[in-house]
Design an enzyme around this catalytic site. Structure first.
Site, PDB file in Angstrom:
ATOM      1  N   GLU A 125       0.816  -1.217   0.000  1.00 29.70           N
ATOM      2  CA  GLU A 125       0.000   0.000   0.000  1.00 29.70           C
ATOM      3  C   GLU A 125       0.850   1.268   0.000  1.00 29.70           C
ATOM      4  O   GLU A 125       0.566   2.224  -0.728  1.00 29.70           O
ATOM      5  CB  GLU A 125      -0.967   0.014   1.201  1.00 29.70           C
ATOM      6  CG  GLU A 125      -2.166  -0.901   1.045  1.00 29.70           C
ATOM      7  CD  GLU A 125      -1.891  -2.358   1.392  1.00 29.70           C
ATOM      8  OE1 GLU A 125      -0.746  -2.675   1.761  1.00 29.70           O
ATOM      9  OE2 GLU A 125      -2.812  -3.182   1.290  1.00 29.70           O
ATOM     10  N   HIS A 135     -11.048  -4.961   9.342  1.00 35.21           N
ATOM     11  CA  HIS A 135     -11.621  -4.684   8.017  1.00 35.21           C
ATOM     12  C   HIS A 135     -12.891  -3.850   8.097  1.00 35.21           C
ATOM     13  O   HIS A 135     -13.658  -3.803   7.137  1.00 35.21           O
ATOM     14  CB  HIS A 135     -11.981  -5.982   7.290  1.00 35.21           C
ATOM     15  CG  HIS A 135     -10.820  -6.811   6.852  1.00 35.21           C
ATOM     16  ND1 HIS A 135     -10.035  -7.503   7.732  1.00 35.21           N
ATOM     17  CD2 HIS A 135     -10.320  -7.068   5.622  1.00 35.21           C
ATOM     18  CE1 HIS A 135      -9.093  -8.156   7.067  1.00 35.21           C
ATOM     19  NE2 HIS A 135      -9.239  -7.910   5.781  1.00 35.21           N
TER      20      HIS A 135
END
Lengths: 356, 324
Positions: free
Chosen positions: B61, B130
């Site tokens: 990322e 998440h």
């Protein structure tokens, strides 16, 4: 392809004509004199914040940058005064930025650590260790996608190799075959932590090679070695159509920043490295080869000092950005009011990226 | 006239349009290509636009968001898809220290025309790594715009102005919205400047955004059946906040409930309340209240997850308590 043990310093005569040799010597002296003055101005309170001097490492920026084309991209670190100067920025603009003046390259918003210049494609002045590497990968990706020939040279220190950004960036650049020249300025210390105290593998070329990338090493104290290794790296980059890693082994003669008491290294070590100082050794070599006289050296040095004096005068005469403009450049000013009706966004503008 | 489509289809259509219209636009992220997108937003794109423009990335990322910043500086118009807001934390250095800072830090020399899209929010039993709603954190940062499309129209319409914007834009797409369907009017429009009233009312203003919008509308429906007319204001743009629309809602309804899936402390809800205190305090008939997530990492078990989040019943209860 990977050959990370071959770049021994070249022996024999300097393989350049006199004009080119003197140009590189001149640039090293310009950096040295500018930074000596900067340290003095820091002591006088004219320059504040962090000031990271490049003194001792000048051969790296000068040798590497003179191997590049004018329209290549440069990404550098917070120890970037030399890179900015060699790249073609006005010394006055750099000095004014360090003063925090409106006439500085970043209008006093960035200071010593954040020199930027759209004209010479200097994308900072990045002061998060390793932070410039992903940026360089993206600049190279844009070049590749737009079928441009330019390459992106990314400078970073040995400290950056411990960051995730280093590993992610080398992987991406190699995976996507991007034209990035990764220039590792290994000065043996990440601030005060020696390389062997922070890395399980101190062979930095081995790290780069693990990403399937050609890697080579150069004596960063020898301008000839630096420049020739950089040219070789660029040839490899063009031939392999992918990134290349170069480790320049160098040493910083001054403290990490002006707040550093240097408790982590011995004076004898610094003195030993100073005997390899890139300016006096190159000067002696040119004189021995009859490519430089003492008079010529003194003239070059005097011109560098004059340039510094003029830069300081420019910075002193500079103005402070009006506080009313404080928020002006946080966001790009909004365009004229959009058309009413459906889909008022229109299509993205066709303009080139904003570059001043 | 209008046509029916899902939030997912609307966003997919917006991306397709951008890719087809501008060769500088490309999509990058984890599994956007061969996999077709984690949430199938880019299904079929790889075949149509090719691997250069539908670019699968490694699980990096920090690296690929930073690379997108560089590509934007180099003349491209990247759309970066980050799988969830939780994963975006790995890229926060590049977003905050580079993308958001670059324009000002360079004295206005370099803008970063970048769009980052990410899923946010809870409700699918995906537990504590998440499910979070961290858009309030992003809304704290000068130098970026933060959007939260919560309707079909906004899913279809906010991407184009975000791509046209010369500065970084972060788009939060609540995962609970992906399958909602609705009518897209032919004369749709979507700016990235203003809040919008989604339901007219006069007794209380419910100010919300993103995945909490359907919950606020459901609560308003329940309240209407009990004789309380709630106005629902969808913030849509979380940075810069549309203070005028907030003040207008306060002036009209004189009572306000802020609904925010972020945690209560230091939340976007807190910012909205502070602005009301600063600019509309004397318009109020009652203290502003808020319905936020409980201060707990979002748990897996359904009953616990439900209990941790704002729900229509909690909103109704908050309004009724306020109304006395």
């Amino acid at each position: 392809m990977t050959d990370h043990h071959a770049a021994a310093p070249p022996s024999g005569p300097v393989p350049w004509d006199k004009a080119f040799a003197l140009r590189l010597l001149t640039d090293m002296l310009r950096i040295r004199r500018m930074e000596e003055k900067s340290a003095e101005l820091y002591g006088a309170g004219k320059i504040r914040g962090f000031l990271h001097l490049y003194i001792g490492e000048e051969a790296t920026a000068v040798g590497a940058l003179h191997a590049l084309a004018p329209d290549d991209n440069i990404v550098a670190t917070y120890r970037e005064h030399g890179h900015a100067l060699v790249r073609g920025m006005e010394m006055g603009s750099i000095m004014a930025e360090m003063y925090g003046k409106h006439e500085g390259c970043a209008r006093g918003h960035g200071g010593s650590m954040h020199l930027f210049d759209a004209r010479t494609r200097l994308y900072g002045g990045n002061a998060i260790v390793g932070g410039g590497l992903p940026l360089a990968v993206g600049l190279a990706l844009a070049s590749k996608m737009q079928h441009e020939q330019r390459i992106t040279a990314c400078f970073f220190g040995d400290g950056a190799v411990a960051e995730g950004a280093f590993h992610e960036s080398l992987n991406l650049a190699a995976l996507w075959k991007l034209p990035v020249l990764f220039c590792c300025e290994n000065n043996l210390y990440g601030m005060g932590t020696a390389l062997e105290r922070s890395e399980s593998q101190t062979d930095l070329c081995a790290k780069a090679a693990s990403y399937n990338m050609p890697a080579l090493r150069a004596d960063g104290m020898d301008i000839v070695a630096v420049h020739e290794a950089s040219k070789q790296a660029l040839r490899t980059l063009r031939e392999s159509a992918g990134p290349v890693f170069v480790e320049y082994q160098t040493y910083r003669f001054r403290a990490h920043s002006m707040f550093d008491a240097e408790l982590y290294r011995q004076k004898a070590e610094i003195e030993e490295w100073k005997t390899r100082g890139p300016i006096h050794t190159f000067t002696a070599r040119l004189k021995a080869e009859g490519k430089l006289t003492e008079e010529e050296f003194l003239a070059i040095d005097a011109a560098a000092n004059e340039e510094v004096a003029a830069a300081v005068a420019f910075a002193e005469a500079g103005t402070w950005e009006p506080v009313d403009d404080l928020l002006k450049d946080v966001m790009t000013p909004p365009p004229p009011a959009p058309r009413p009706g459906g889909g008022d966004a229109g299509s993205p503008p066709a303009a080139a990226p904003c570059e001043g | 006239m209008s046509r029916k489509l899902s939030y997912r289809e609307a966003m997919r259509e917006a991306m397709h349009e951008a890719l087809a219209n501008d060769p500088r636009v490309f999509l990058m992220g984890e599994d956007v290509g061969r996999y077709g997108g984690t949430y199938a937003f880019s299904k079929g794109f790889l075949d149509e636009f090719g691997p250069e423009r539908i670019r699968d990335t490694p699980l990096s990322e920090l690296g690929f968001v930073g690379a997108a910043i560089g590509a934007a500086l180099g003349g491209m118009r990247p759309i970066v898809e980050v799988m969830t807001v939780n994963f975006s934390l790995l890229a926060l250095d590049q977003i905050v220290n580079t993308a958001a800072a670059l324009r000002h830090m360079s004295g206005g020399q370099f803008s970063v025309p970048l769009v980052i899209r990410m899923a946010t929010g809870a409700g699918r039993q995906l537990a504590a790594q998440h499910s979070h709603s961290l858009e309030g954190w992003y809304a704290h940062i000068p130098g970026i715009k933060v959007l939260a499309p919560a309707t079909i129209e906004d899913a279809r319409g906010m991407l184009a102005p975000a791509l046209a914007d010369p500065d970084p834009v972060v788009i939060f797409e609540h995962a609970g919205l992906f399958n909602i369907e609705g009518d897209l009017p032919d004369d749709w429009s979507a700016d990235i400047r203003s809040a919008r009233v989604r339901r007219q009312g006069k007794d209380v203003a419910i100010i919300t955004h993103g995945g909490s919008l359907p919950k606020a509308l459901a609560a308003a429906q329940t309240l209407a059946e009990q004789g309380i007319e709630a106005e629902v204001l969808d913030l849509r743009v979380l940075r810069p906040l549309d203070s005028e629309s907030i003040a207008a809602a306060v002036a009209k309804c004189r009572r306000v409930v802020v609904v925010d899936e972020g945690w209560r402390s230091g939340s976007l809800a807190a910012e909205v309340m502070a602005r009301i205190m600063e600019s509309a305090f004397y318009e109020l008939d009652a203290p502003v209240v808020r319905v936020c997530s409980e201060e707990v990492p979002i748990p897996y078990a359904k009953h616990l997850e439900d209990a941790a989040l704002p729900q229509p019943e909690k909103i109704v209860a908050a309004v009724k308590e306020m109304m006395g």
